[in-house]
Design a protein around this motif. Sequence first.
Motif, PDB file in Angstrom:
ATOM      1  N   GLY A 174      11.735  13.952 -24.455  1.00 23.04           N
ATOM      2  CA  GLY A 174      11.414  12.511 -24.409  1.00 23.04           C
ATOM      3  C   GLY A 174      12.576  11.864 -23.189  1.00 23.04           C
ATOM      4  O   GLY A 174      12.277  10.780 -22.697  1.00 23.04           O
ATOM      5  N   GLU A 175      13.334  12.727 -22.438  1.00 23.23           N
ATOM      6  CA  GLU A 175      14.245  12.115 -21.516  1.00 23.23           C
ATOM      7  C   GLU A 175      13.905  12.964 -19.808  1.00 23.23           C
ATOM      8  O   GLU A 175      14.769  12.863 -19.068  1.00 23.23           O
ATOM      9  CB  GLU A 175      15.586  12.466 -21.923  1.00 23.23           C
ATOM     10  CG  GLU A 175      16.004  11.606 -23.038  1.00 23.23           C
ATOM     11  CD  GLU A 175      17.387  11.761 -23.612  1.00 23.23           C
ATOM     12  OE1 GLU A 175      17.950  12.666 -22.927  1.00 23.23           O
ATOM     13  OE2 GLU A 175      17.817  11.240 -24.522  1.00 23.23           O
ATOM     14  N   SER A 201      10.432  16.873 -28.901  1.00 27.91           N
ATOM     15  CA  SER A 201       9.139  16.193 -28.425  1.00 27.91           C
ATOM     16  C   SER A 201       9.162  14.910 -27.586  1.00 27.91           C
ATOM     17  O   SER A 201      10.510  14.449 -27.566  1.00 27.91           O
ATOM     18  CB  SER A 201       7.938  16.094 -29.751  1.00 27.91           C
ATOM     19  OG  SER A 201       8.688  15.058 -30.336  1.00 27.91           O
ATOM     20  N   THR A 202       8.196  14.521 -27.183  1.00 31.23           N
ATOM     21  CA  THR A 202       8.350  13.299 -26.450  1.00 31.23           C
ATOM     22  C   THR A 202       8.968  11.933 -27.196  1.00 31.23           C
ATOM     23  O   THR A 202       9.622  11.190 -26.657  1.00 31.23           O
ATOM     24  CB  THR A 202       6.720  12.646 -25.977  1.00 31.23           C
ATOM     25  OG1 THR A 202       6.139  13.722 -25.034  1.00 31.23           O
ATOM     26  CG2 THR A 202       7.054  11.516 -25.108  1.00 31.23           C
ATOM     27  N   ASN A 203       8.546  11.965 -28.493  1.00 32.41           N
ATOM     28  CA  ASN A 203       9.172  10.943 -29.070  1.00 32.41           C
ATOM     29  C   ASN A 203      10.202  11.242 -30.221  1.00 32.41           C
ATOM     30  O   ASN A 203      10.925  10.424 -30.743  1.00 32.41           O
ATOM     31  CB  ASN A 203       7.983  10.270 -29.939  1.00 32.41           C
ATOM     32  CG  ASN A 203       7.175  11.140 -31.032  1.00 32.41           C
ATOM     33  OD1 ASN A 203       7.070  12.173 -30.753  1.00 32.41           O
ATOM     34  ND2 ASN A 203       7.124  10.622 -32.184  1.00 32.41           N
ATOM     35  N   LYS A 204      10.381  12.358 -30.393  1.00 33.18           N
ATOM     36  CA  LYS A 204      11.442  12.776 -31.520  1.00 33.18           C
ATOM     37  C   LYS A 204      12.240  13.879 -31.045  1.00 33.18           C
ATOM     38  O   LYS A 204      11.510  15.219 -30.845  1.00 33.18           O
ATOM     39  CB  LYS A 204      10.856  13.076 -33.002  1.00 33.18           C
ATOM     40  CG  LYS A 204      10.697  11.856 -33.644  1.00 33.18           C
ATOM     41  CD  LYS A 204      10.534  12.243 -35.131  1.00 33.18           C
ATOM     42  CE  LYS A 204      10.777  10.698 -35.992  1.00 33.18           C
ATOM     43  NZ  LYS A 204      10.640  10.840 -37.465  1.00 33.18           N
ATOM     44  N   THR A 226      16.831   6.660 -20.593  1.00 35.71           N
ATOM     45  CA  THR A 226      15.238   6.226 -20.110  1.00 35.71           C
ATOM     46  C   THR A 226      15.378   4.927 -19.714  1.00 35.71           C
ATOM     47  O   THR A 226      14.799   3.804 -20.506  1.00 35.71           O
ATOM     48  CB  THR A 226      14.427   6.525 -21.259  1.00 35.71           C
ATOM     49  OG1 THR A 226      14.995   5.916 -22.474  1.00 35.71           O
ATOM     50  CG2 THR A 226      14.347   7.808 -21.373  1.00 35.71           C
ATOM     51  N   ARG A 230      10.098   2.806 -22.293  1.00 43.18           N
ATOM     52  CA  ARG A 230      10.723   3.016 -23.480  1.00 43.18           C
ATOM     53  C   ARG A 230       9.604   3.413 -24.048  1.00 43.18           C
ATOM     54  O   ARG A 230       8.241   3.647 -24.097  1.00 43.18           O
ATOM     55  CB  ARG A 230      10.805   1.396 -23.910  1.00 43.18           C
ATOM     56  CG  ARG A 230      11.974   0.473 -23.265  1.00 43.18           C
ATOM     57  CD  ARG A 230      13.431   1.164 -24.011  1.00 43.18           C
ATOM     58  NE  ARG A 230      14.414   0.522 -23.449  1.00 43.18           N
ATOM     59  CZ  ARG A 230      15.091   1.080 -22.482  1.00 43.18           C
ATOM     60  NH1 ARG A 230      14.797   1.852 -21.731  1.00 43.18           N
ATOM     61  NH2 ARG A 230      16.031   0.234 -21.955  1.00 43.18           N
ATOM     62  N   VAL A 231      10.026   4.487 -25.233  1.00 46.95           N
ATOM     63  CA  VAL A 231       9.243   4.947 -26.265  1.00 46.95           C
ATOM     64  C   VAL A 231       9.286   4.183 -27.564  1.00 46.95           C
ATOM     65  O   VAL A 231      10.486   4.545 -27.999  1.00 46.95           O
ATOM     66  CB  VAL A 231       9.291   6.519 -26.452  1.00 46.95           C
ATOM     67  CG1 VAL A 231       8.742   7.146 -27.308  1.00 46.95           C
ATOM     68  CG2 VAL A 231       9.301   7.302 -24.883  1.00 46.95           C
ATOM     69  N   ILE A 232       8.476   3.612 -28.327  1.00 46.62           N
ATOM     70  CA  ILE A 232       8.756   3.076 -29.254  1.00 46.62           C
ATOM     71  C   ILE A 232       7.983   3.208 -30.575  1.00 46.62           C
ATOM     72  O   ILE A 232       7.092   4.112 -30.009  1.00 46.62           O
ATOM     73  CB  ILE A 232       8.379   1.529 -29.064  1.00 46.62           C
ATOM     74  CG1 ILE A 232       6.959   1.008 -28.658  1.00 46.62           C
ATOM     75  CG2 ILE A 232       9.431   0.764 -28.005  1.00 46.62           C
ATOM     76  CD1 ILE A 232       6.511  -0.083 -28.468  1.00 46.62           C
ATOM     77  N   GLY A 233       8.074   2.995 -31.831  1.00 48.19           N
ATOM     78  CA  GLY A 233       7.587   3.369 -32.835  1.00 48.19           C
ATOM     79  C   GLY A 233       8.243   4.557 -33.583  1.00 48.19           C
ATOM     80  O   GLY A 233       9.199   4.376 -33.835  1.00 48.19           O
ATOM     81  N   THR A 235      10.117   7.286 -33.621  1.00 47.38           N
ATOM     82  CA  THR A 235      10.915   7.948 -32.547  1.00 47.38           C
ATOM     83  C   THR A 235      12.480   8.285 -33.217  1.00 47.38           C
ATOM     84  O   THR A 235      12.716   7.617 -34.380  1.00 47.38           O
ATOM     85  CB  THR A 235      11.314   7.113 -31.282  1.00 47.38           C
ATOM     86  OG1 THR A 235      12.197   6.087 -31.838  1.00 47.38           O
ATOM     87  CG2 THR A 235      10.213   6.584 -30.655  1.00 47.38           C
TER      88      THR A 235
END
Length: 464
Positions: A174-175, A201-204, A226, A230-233, A235
């Motif tokens: 994710g970074e 993973s991308t979000n976690k 980042t 932003r990755v939201i939801g 995460t």
Amino acid sequence: MNSLLRHLPQVEAVLQTPAMLTLIDTYSRDEVVTALRLSLASLRADLLAGRVQDLPDFDGDAFAASLEKAMGASRSANLRPVVNATGIIIHTNLGRARLAPEALRAMHDIGARPSNLELNLATGKRGSRHDHTAALICELTGAESALVVNNCAAAVVLALMSTAAGRKVIASRGELIEIGGSFRLPDVIAQSGATLKEVGSTNKTRLSDYADAIDGDTAVLLKSHTSNFRVIGFTAAPSRTDLARLAAEQGVILMEDLGSGVLIDLSPYGLTDEPIVRDILDAGVDLVMFSGDKLLGGPQAGIIAGRADLIDELRKHPLARAVRIDKLSLAALEATLRLYRAPFDPLARIPVLQMLSQPLVEVQARAENLAQALQDLDGLNVSVARSSAFVGGGALPQQSLASFSVRLDGGAAWAADAIADALRHGHTPVVGRIHQGRLWLDMRTVTDQEVSMIVTACRALFAR
């Protein structure tokens, strides 16, 4: 057309005319020849395309004047000041951070005369250019030691090459960021000679993902802020404190690439997602890399702060010389860093921070003053509207700043892109943004002194 093409003169014949001889005395024969050849080539292309139906008087003053105008333009500086009315405070295409007056004076003083760049005045022996800023950076961030190079990307490469070449670097999926110009973190890691090990993973990504990936060949845990997305939801990411504890237990280095980097708390101005360098080091990160020309508000530079033993290794690395900072940038950076110390107020002295923190009522007043000054222009409809400004420079992409803009509408005679193009080609280029069919000039990124420049530029286009 064929007849006209046959009557295009030879370069040497035109050079013998009185007007050309005068130009040669004013400029040089080489410049006049180059301009003449370009003019004849352009005329030939226009004839072939049917864009012109006649030849100019090559002996006349008008043709000589056209060449002189072209030569004058070629002598103008390519790198020029512009008025940034885009609402993007740290605009990469427009040179990023404005420098404080103190930084400009320091660059002038050091550029105009010899300096003690690498001379220790106390001992008379060779010194280090890093000594001029290291203590200041440590004071402002709490770092044990610090090193400055020419930009943040170079700082990341140097840090990884010095500590992880031939070994593994663990980073969260994710970074794995991409910065401007399509430069991607995995490619930077590869160039350093290290091997990337992706986890999560991308979000976690969990602490256990890092722990499970560490082996005897691991050198670095790399965290990247980042700042440009932003990755939201749904995460999750481990805290810096937990990563620092894991790194210490496993005998590996924890680094963080901040990209931008701030030295003071900007949350009172609604900007809450940019971590403070001191807080990162206090959490246990071993090395942090950040920029000098973004939210810090100084010149282009890459700053590395953290553990003294690691900084010492970076200073000795052969790449350190290739990416070292030049004396003018170093002078500007030192002067900028000093503005963070008492009795100075960085929010009052550093232009980037001034624009971030300026009260909305002052921005509105500037917009209304500009609109009033343009009201009498023929063919131009001027209005003031609320708008949103942004930090820019890859920082805080989803956090806007309330602002006011002056909207220019030229009606049927002047499309928005035509006004924008004309203002960019003025004596002092003015750069705005097109929105809703109008050219918007955002006043959060315009100074009071630049308002008159915009007025002059607009009057040159629309004056009665």
